[in-house]
Design a protein around this motif. Structure first.
Motif, short mmCIF file in Angstrom:
data_model
loop_
_atom_site.label_atom_id
_atom_site.label_comp_id
_atom_site.label_asym_id
_atom_site.label_seq_id
_atom_site.Cartn_x
_atom_site.Cartn_y
_atom_site.Cartn_z
N TRP A 77 0.83 -1.21 0.00
CA TRP A 77 0.00 0.00 0.00
C TRP A 77 0.86 1.25 0.00
N GLY A 78 0.41 2.23 -0.79
CA GLY A 78 1.00 3.56 -0.76
C GLY A 78 2.00 3.77 -1.87
N PRO A 79 2.50 5.02 -1.90
CA PRO A 79 2.16 6.11 -0.97
C PRO A 79 0.86 6.80 -1.36
N ALA A 80 0.34 7.63 -0.47
CA ALA A 80 -0.82 8.45 -0.79
C ALA A 80 -0.29 9.68 -1.53
N GLY A 81 -0.52 9.71 -2.84
CA GLY A 81 0.07 10.77 -3.67
C GLY A 81 1.31 10.25 -4.37
N GLY A 106 5.92 9.53 -0.25
CA GLY A 106 5.56 9.38 1.15
C GLY A 106 5.78 7.98 1.65
N PRO A 107 5.34 7.71 2.88
CA PRO A 107 5.51 6.39 3.47
C PRO A 107 4.70 5.33 2.74
N CYS A 108 5.22 4.10 2.70
CA CYS A 108 4.53 2.99 2.06
C CYS A 108 5.10 1.69 2.59
N GLY A 109 4.44 0.59 2.28
CA GLY A 109 4.95 -0.69 2.74
C GLY A 109 3.97 -1.82 2.51
N PRO A 110 4.37 -3.04 2.89
CA PRO A 110 3.48 -4.19 2.73
C PRO A 110 2.30 -4.07 3.69
N CYS A 111 1.27 -4.87 3.43
CA CYS A 111 0.09 -4.79 4.29
C CYS A 111 -0.52 -6.17 4.46
N SER A 112 -1.43 -6.25 5.41
CA SER A 112 -2.18 -7.47 5.66
C SER A 112 -3.65 -7.12 5.73
N GLU A 113 -4.45 -7.70 4.83
CA GLU A 113 -5.87 -7.38 4.76
C GLU A 113 -6.71 -8.45 5.45
N ILE A 114 -7.84 -8.01 6.01
CA ILE A 114 -8.78 -8.92 6.65
C ILE A 114 -10.06 -8.93 5.83
N HIS A 115 -10.50 -10.11 5.39
CA HIS A 115 -11.66 -10.26 4.52
C HIS A 115 -12.73 -11.11 5.19
N LEU A 116 -13.99 -10.81 4.89
CA LEU A 116 -15.12 -11.60 5.36
C LEU A 116 -15.67 -12.39 4.19
N VAL A 156 -1.49 -1.71 7.42
CA VAL A 156 -0.34 -1.36 6.58
C VAL A 156 0.88 -1.17 7.48
N PHE A 157 2.02 -1.66 6.99
CA PHE A 157 3.27 -1.55 7.73
C PHE A 157 4.22 -0.61 6.99
N PRO A 158 4.11 0.71 7.20
CA PRO A 158 4.99 1.65 6.50
C PRO A 158 6.46 1.42 6.90
N GLN A 159 7.19 0.83 5.97
CA GLN A 159 8.60 0.52 6.21
C GLN A 159 9.52 1.31 5.30
N PHE A 160 8.93 1.91 4.25
CA PHE A 160 9.74 2.59 3.24
C PHE A 160 9.25 4.03 3.04
N ARG A 175 12.24 4.75 11.33
CA ARG A 175 11.37 4.24 12.38
C ARG A 175 10.07 3.74 11.72
N PRO A 176 10.01 2.44 11.40
CA PRO A 176 8.79 1.90 10.79
C PRO A 176 7.57 2.17 11.67
N GLY A 177 6.41 2.27 11.03
CA GLY A 177 5.19 2.57 11.77
C GLY A 177 4.04 1.67 11.39
N ILE A 178 2.86 2.09 11.83
CA ILE A 178 1.63 1.34 11.55
C ILE A 178 0.57 2.30 11.01
#
Length: 896
Positions: free
Chosen positions: A159-163, A166-176, A205-209, A222-225
């Motif tokens: 996911w990302g960046p927005a625009g 900016g920050p971006c990174g891998p993610c984990s989605e939850i589906h029903l 989303v795990f912004p690592q980059f 400093r990676p974030g969430i």
């Protein structure tokens, strides 16, 4: 599945859950992003926090928010899927160098399964194929079944960046899992499939980059969430809604559109699954309402253009449902009511939002019928030629003349199996811009900027404070200047302008060049014994082009000159310019903070000020605005220019024009700075030293110039005094003509108006009586089909009002039947169809259907309600054919 949980309860549970875990609650940021030129709108929950991921000392370590978002990437999907929208809210919890994957995944799972109560056996998760850490946390910490952990690539799980950056990174989605009944049926169907079976609820989303604008990435220190849960998506699952538009805050809006359809005489859409039109209208009104509440107003630029597009798309969808009058503004009231608990500013701005939307609807309706007729003619012509492509210049003409956004033309074309030449559209738009640039240089401006390219000449403006204090009518000697060699060459090459003038430049100039709405100075330039009249001054980058009126005068390079400004004229301009600043302050004080400058023109004899507002000013409001300005004039407060950095000016609260480009150093005009501050604006123009120099201020007129934009014209100083004398003279003349004292004039005028109105009504009544008599005689010739009386006729009605009266009379006289009346007036052909109430209730006939088909015979268009409808336009030579065709149309509809 959980049942009966309201939207407000979901909001409360989410905020409480994360504040209990040490998160600071942060209110939603505006839809227009702050300090982020890469985005038009806040499109995700993390947008307001982009800088926090890279800041050394962010103001928060962890936050929770419910962010308002507007996203256009899925515009074409709205109404076609159960989960796409332009406006939505994002439930988000964020970490900036604090906790990371383990806590984010565990808390997300706990909130969804234990707090919200989603069934864990129907949940699936996805992880990035290279993110083994996330997969391990799901498997070992959450004890999630490994067979329901799906690894996917960048398309789904990065996911990302927005625009653009900016920050971006891998993610984990939850589906029903919504069940096989809504899936594609393929054996390999799972999260990531294009079908609707697996419904995304949340995304961790795990912004690592950090991605740069050139696309390169580097690891974040400093990676974030960045966890985002679509609020409407979650609510739709919890409430068992068919789509995100059918949750408890969406259903009232859909119902309002249904009511509007029924009230307009259309067929009320069923209460079950809403159709595309209903969803598009409800979605677009919601998006427009939230944007307008933040003073993002319909316009032809940037965010405003998006809001204009959304409103116009909704208007057109309304037409599909048979709603032919403005109605979106009423639906916006329902949006405010249903969303107002969570967003109180909607209720505060409710009236303002409705006024803006109604104004935009009315503006679009004015041109839509004409534009649609042009479009239909064009489609018919293309069809005959065998082409299926709408030419770009034709699409641009629809945009330029009738206000059709390109996507609206594209949508209409697609419905008929055509495509639009978008490249041709863009080329036509660029051509118009070039013509605009060229036309702005016609006459005294005909030597274009290109003629000066390659030259090194620059002009220093030295005229903010003229070196002598001259009275009205005087001239002042100013600094002698030296012409540059570079300019001399250009003058020789582009000597004559289209009006037989000549242009030249000065290295230093006391002449103000036209810019910022203020007209240029005029005066003279003395070179040796010659005196040259300067009639205009144009700013061309770093040089001023001085326009002279003498075609035979040659200005030699290096010649020394004496520049003289018409000081009397300059002083009048200064009064008017300072008055515009006072006027804006008065407008905001009287009408509200939504007032912003949309344009201005400051001349020597008057001023013009365009501003955002959506209702005509009352007499009381204009008087109050005049009083405010004149009070500041009488107070004689100082007008102080200051130079400072742009950041410092904005920090002090200086007003700036949206979209205007400013340098790092700016000039600020402060009125009343050392006393009670009246106004603080960025401005490079010239001004009086104290407001008392303005003398007097008077509003001449107030009117609408565009949707949501009003214009005031005003005068100052001696011109205002002269206007007051003129008005006093008019009063004296009225006294003489009406034979009444000044205090009695209004009463006398009202008596005359009432008497005139009475006489007009008597004349109108006589017209109606005569017209009714002619209708009575016509009904004897009505035909009867299956017990239904039918009549079509042409009358001598001179206008639409008379014809409508005849149509009402015909409906009363028919008993049980339908009729079509026509008249040819100065405005063209008018058709009015009527159907009696008994047939309307039976659903046998509808006036709208009749008039549309009859008008089509002539090439006209129209519509209306079931009992009365109107059409116009088309070829008058085919009128008799249309009237005779009425019987065939009615008989077919009765038989059907």
């Amino acid at each position: 599945m959980p049942d009966g949980m309201s939207s407000s309860e979901i909001r409360r549970l989410f905020i409480d859950f994360f504040t209990e875990r040490g998160h600071d609650k942060v209110e939603s940021a505006p839809l227009r992003p702050r300090d982020d030129p890469t985005l038009l709108f806040t499109s995700a929950g993390m947008v307001p926090f982009k800088s926090y991921y890279v800041d050394e000392n962010p103001p928060f370590k962890r936050v929770v928010s419910i962010q308002r978002c507007l996203r256009l990437s899925d515009l074409d999907e709205v109404g076609h899927t159960p989960y796409h929208a332009t406006f939505f809210e994002m439930l988000g919890n964020f970490s900036f160098g604090d906790y990371f994957k383990e806590e984010a995944i565990e808390w997300g799972w706990e909130f969804l399964t234990e707090v919200i109560g989603l069934p864990s056996d129907r949940l699936w998760v996805t992880v990035h194929k290279d993110d083994t850490a996330a997969a391990d946390i799901w498997r070992t910490r959450v004890k999630f079944p490994v067979e329901r952990i799906v690894p996917l690539g960048d398309k789904h799980n990065f996911w990302g960046p927005a625009g653009d950056s900016g920050p971006c990174g891998p993610c984990s989605e939850i589906h029903l899992d919504m069940g096989p009944q809504v899936g594609c049926g393929r054996p390999d169907c799972g999260p990531g499939c294009d079908c609707d079976r697996f419904f995304e609820i949340g995304n961790v989303v795990f912004p690592q980059f950090l991605q740069r604008t050139d696309g390169t990435r580097e690891p974040l220190k400093r990676p974030g969430i960045d966890t985002g849960m679509g609020f409407e998506r979650l609510a739709s699952v919890v409430q068992g809604a068919g789509s995100i538009h059918e949750i408890d805050t969406g259903l009232p809006v859909l119902s309002a559109v249904r009511d509007e359809t029924e009230a307009a005489g259309g067929t009320r859409p069923p209460e079950g699954k809403p159709g595309t039109e209903l969803i598009v209208i409800a979605d677009h009104v919601r998006a427009a309402s939230f944007a307008i509440a933040e003073n993002i107003l319909p316009s032809n630029e940037a965010q405003g253009y998006v809001i204009r597009r959304l409103i116009r798309r909704a208007v057109r969808r309304g037409l599909v449902l048979g709603i032919e009058e403005p109605f979106l503004y009423r639906v916006s009231g329902v949006v405010a009511e249903t969303m107002g608990e969570a967003h109180p500013h909607l209720l505060q701005k409710r009236e303002h939002i409705a006024l803006v939307i109604k104004s935009e609807e009315e503006r679009f309706h004015e041109t839509l019928t004409q534009g649609s007729a042009v479009f239909e003619d064009m489609i018919e012509s293309l069809g005959k030629s065998g082409s299926r492509i709408v030419p770009g210049d034709v699409a641009f003409s629809l945009y330029d003349t009738y206000g059709f956004p390109l996507d609206l033309t594209g949508e209409m074309a697609t419905e008929r199996g055509f495509t639009v030449d978008q490249e041709g559209f863009r080329a036509a738009m660029e051509e118009q811009k070039e013509r605009g640039r060229a036309s702005s240089l016609r006459g005294a401006r005909s030597v274009g900027a290109g003629a000066w390219e390659g030259q090194r000449a620059q002009t220093t403006f030295v005229g903010h404070e003229l070196p002598c204090a001259c009275g009205d009518g005087s001239e002042c000697e100013t600094t002698e200047t030296l012409l540059s060699d570079a300019v001399a060459t250009v003058v020789a090459e582009a000597r004559r302008t289209s009006d037989d003038g000549v242009e030249f430049t000065l290295t230093e100039s006391p002449f103000y060049a036209e810019s910022g709405g203020q007209v240029a100075d005029t005066g003279t330039l003395t070179v040796g014994d010659a005196v040259i009249d300067v009639v205009n001054v144009l700013s061309r980058g770093e040089r001023y082009a001085h326009v002279a009126s003498d075609p035979d005068r040659v200005v030699s390079p290096g010649a020394r000159a004496g520049a003289r400004v018409d000081v009397a004229r300059r002083r009048r301009i200064e009064k008017n310019h300072t008055a515009t600043h006072l006027l804006q302050a008065a407008l905001q004080g009287e009408l509200g903070d939504h007032v912003h400058q949309s344009g201005s023109w400051v001349g020597a004899d008057r001023l013009r000020f365009d501003f955002t507002h959506f209702a005509e000013l009352s007499g009381r409001e204009m008087a109050a605005i005049e009083d405010r300005v004149n009070a500041w004039v009488r107070a004689d407060v100082p007008v102080t220019p200051e130079s400072m950095t742009l950041d410092a000016a904005l920090e002090r609260g200086a007003m700036a024009l949206f979209g205007e480009k400013y340098g790092s150093e700016v000039r600020v005009i402060c009125i009343g700075c050392n006393e009670s501050e009246v106004s603080l604006e960025l401005c490079g123009g010239t001004h009086v030293e104290r407001t008392g120099e303005i003398g007097a201020f008077a509003i001449v007129s107030e009117a609408s110039v565009a949707a949501g934009v009003r214009r005031i014209e005003a005068v100052t100083g001696r011109t205002a005094s002269a206007r007051a004398r003129h008005d006093a003279e008019l009063v004296r003349e009225f006294v003489d003509v009406l034979k009444a004292a000044p205090a009695e004039l209004l009463t006398k005028a009202r008596e005359l108006a009432a008497e005139t109105s009475k006489l007009r009504k008597a004349i109108e009544k006589e017209k109606q009586r005569a017209a009714g008599g002619s209708i009575d005689s016509l009904t004897d010739g009505a035909r009867e089909v299956a017990g239904v009386r039918l009549l079509s006729a042409r009358t001598d009605a001179p206008d639409i009002k008379t014809l409508r009266g005849q149509a009402d009379r015909l409906r009363d006289r028919l008993g049980s039947g339908a009729g079509l009346l026509a008249a040819v007036t100065k405005g063209g052909v008018i058709l009015i169809a009527v159907v009696t109430d008994d047939l309307v209730k039976q659903g046998t006939l509808k006036a709208g259907d009749i008039v549309r088909e009859a008008a089509a015979v002539m090439g006209g268009r129209g519509g209306g309600k079931a009992h009365l409808a109107q059409a116009g336009g088309g070829d008058p030579a085919k009128l008799e054919q249309a009237l005779e065709g009425f019987y065939e149309i009615a008989e077919r509809l009765i038989g059907g």
